[in-house]
Design a protein around this motif. Structure first.
Motif, PDB file in Angstrom:
ATOM      1  N   SER A  21       0.826  -1.208   0.000  1.00  0.00           N
ATOM      2  CA  SER A  21       0.000   0.000   0.000  1.00  0.00           C
ATOM      3  C   SER A  21       0.859   1.256   0.000  1.00  0.00           C
ATOM      4  O   SER A  21       0.568   2.236  -0.702  1.00  0.00           O
ATOM      5  N   GLU A  22       1.944   1.232   0.768  1.00  0.00           N
ATOM      6  CA  GLU A  22       2.825   2.397   0.842  1.00  0.00           C
ATOM      7  C   GLU A  22       3.510   2.640  -0.498  1.00  0.00           C
ATOM      8  O   GLU A  22       3.607   3.778  -0.973  1.00  0.00           O
ATOM      9  N   ALA A  23       3.970   1.566  -1.136  1.00  0.00           N
ATOM     10  CA  ALA A  23       4.624   1.703  -2.440  1.00  0.00           C
ATOM     11  C   ALA A  23       3.658   2.235  -3.493  1.00  0.00           C
ATOM     12  O   ALA A  23       3.998   3.145  -4.265  1.00  0.00           O
ATOM     13  N   LEU A  77       3.680   5.897  -5.721  1.00  0.00           N
ATOM     14  CA  LEU A  77       3.581   5.981  -7.168  1.00  0.00           C
ATOM     15  C   LEU A  77       2.352   6.778  -7.600  1.00  0.00           C
ATOM     16  O   LEU A  77       2.421   7.586  -8.539  1.00  0.00           O
ATOM     17  N   ARG A  78       1.262   6.571  -6.905  1.00  0.00           N
ATOM     18  CA  ARG A  78       0.034   7.283  -7.251  1.00  0.00           C
ATOM     19  C   ARG A  78       0.172   8.785  -7.012  1.00  0.00           C
ATOM     20  O   ARG A  78      -0.410   9.601  -7.742  1.00  0.00           O
ATOM     21  N   SER A  79       0.962   9.167  -6.005  1.00  0.00           N
ATOM     22  CA  SER A  79       1.164  10.589  -5.725  1.00  0.00           C
ATOM     23  C   SER A  79       1.887  11.298  -6.872  1.00  0.00           C
ATOM     24  O   SER A  79       1.797  12.520  -7.012  1.00  0.00           O
ATOM     25  N   LEU A  80       2.596  10.531  -7.706  1.00  0.00           N
ATOM     26  CA  LEU A  80       3.279  11.102  -8.860  1.00  0.00           C
ATOM     27  C   LEU A  80       2.367  11.218 -10.079  1.00  0.00           C
ATOM     28  O   LEU A  80       2.736  11.846 -11.070  1.00  0.00           O
ATOM     29  N   GLY A  81       1.217  10.590 -10.010  1.00  0.00           N
ATOM     30  CA  GLY A  81       0.284  10.619 -11.131  1.00  0.00           C
ATOM     31  C   GLY A  81       0.065   9.278 -11.788  1.00  0.00           C
ATOM     32  O   GLY A  81      -0.812   9.139 -12.653  1.00  0.00           O
ATOM     33  N   ILE A  82       0.855   8.270 -11.428  1.00  0.00           N
ATOM     34  CA  ILE A  82       0.662   6.921 -11.972  1.00  0.00           C
ATOM     35  C   ILE A  82      -0.635   6.342 -11.428  1.00  0.00           C
ATOM     36  O   ILE A  82      -0.895   6.419 -10.229  1.00  0.00           O
ATOM     37  N   ARG A  83      -1.448   5.765 -12.293  1.00  0.00           N
ATOM     38  CA  ARG A  83      -2.726   5.203 -11.870  1.00  0.00           C
ATOM     39  C   ARG A  83      -2.555   3.742 -11.457  1.00  0.00           C
ATOM     40  O   ARG A  83      -1.720   3.024 -12.008  1.00  0.00           O
ATOM     41  N   ARG A  85      -9.243   0.148   1.209  1.00  0.00           N
ATOM     42  CA  ARG A  85      -7.963   0.439   1.842  1.00  0.00           C
ATOM     43  C   ARG A  85      -6.814   0.714   0.884  1.00  0.00           C
ATOM     44  O   ARG A  85      -5.825   1.341   1.280  1.00  0.00           O
ATOM     45  N   LEU A  86      -6.898   0.251  -0.361  1.00  0.00           N
ATOM     46  CA  LEU A  86      -5.801   0.467  -1.293  1.00  0.00           C
ATOM     47  C   LEU A  86      -5.965   1.783  -2.052  1.00  0.00           C
ATOM     48  O   LEU A  86      -7.091   2.232  -2.297  1.00  0.00           O
ATOM     49  N   PRO A  87      -4.835   2.398  -2.448  1.00  0.00           N
ATOM     50  CA  PRO A  87      -4.904   3.644  -3.245  1.00  0.00           C
ATOM     51  C   PRO A  87      -5.188   3.309  -4.710  1.00  0.00           C
ATOM     52  O   PRO A  87      -4.283   3.203  -5.528  1.00  0.00           O
TER      53      PRO A  87
END
Length: 249
Positions: A133-135, A139-145, A163-165
């Motif tokens: 989840s942290e990883a 990645l999602r914070s950078l824009g990767i879906r 619970r998952l991003p």
């Protein structure tokens, strides 16, 4: 097998095909899923289901996964508009350098982060949910879906929705195959409604008939993938289709 796979990577025996993911009306290509093939010198063309388990067992899944990601990013960077989806294995997610590796590859190949989608399966996050989840969050914070693949086939999928991003779920082909049955149709309709309520996009896999397309579109599914629209094709064919004028309404 380890030596064979490493040789395949080094000698360009591997290649990618791409299956389009269409808008629900079937008119526009929104993205493609990258699918690896192995042109074996003795056995001919081998699909991923026949050798990726061997890659995991031989301890070369990271090398294989990195090759797929790099080639997919390189191809997608040459295309206009669309994004590319790449499958991520449990072994890749467990790699402590996974995030840094993905970021480096995407940047080196010149692809915008927003045009990459990583597909994970439920089993990939079960062993170490916190780390996975942290990883994925980084990645999602950078824009990767992030997409949850094969939705509906595991035991705790609703928990992961919460619970998952995630940005997207992909409804497993087994449910689409049985849309003519009341129970499967009800499940698919409910999954789409739930996902939309959570702000998630939905892709249905394995769409093969116009009746399935009509049902999924009316239910609110965002994207459709399957033989009704296209089999997996070479990168050059994706480029050719993208260069064509859009179909008339």
């Amino acid at each position: 097998m380890r030596d064979e796979l490493l040789t395949a990577i080094a000698d360009n025996q591997l290649f990618l095909q791409y299956q389009p993911q269409m808008t629900s009306d079937g008119r526009s290509m929104a993205s493609v899923e990258a699918l690896v093939r192995w042109h074996h010198p003795e056995k001919g063309s081998i699909g991923p289901g026949d050798f990726t388990p061997d890659a995991e067992a031989a301890g070369v899944m990271s090398e294989l996964g990195n090759w797929i990601l790099r080639r997919a990013c390189r191809d997608c960077a040459r295309w206009p508009r669309i994004s590319v989806a790449v499958n991520v294995s449990a072994l890749q997610l467990r790699d402590t350098n996974f995030v840094e590796t993905v970021v480096d590859i995407v940047r080196e190949e010149g692809l915008a982060f927003e045009r990459l989608e990583l597909e994970i399966v439920e089993s990939a996050v079960i062993e170490d949910f916190a780390r996975a989840s942290e990883a994925l969050s980084r990645l999602r914070s950078l824009g990767i879906r992030i997409a949850l693949d094969d939705f509906g086939t595991g035991f705790s999928s609703l928990t992961y929705l919460r619970r998952l991003p995630l940005d997207k779920i992909k409804i497993d082909k087994s449910f689409i195959d049985d849309l003519d049955k009341v129970q499967s149709a009800a499940i698919v309709h409910a999954v789409i409604a739930l996902s939309r309520a959570l702000g998630l996009k939905v892709t249905a896999e394995g769409v093969e008939t116009e009746a399935q397309q009509r049902f999924l579109r009316s239910a609110g599914c965002h994207f459709l993938q399957g033989y009704l629209f296209s089999r997996p094709v070479e990168a050059a064919e994706i480029a050719r289709r993208l260069a064509e004028p859009p179909p008339l309404a």
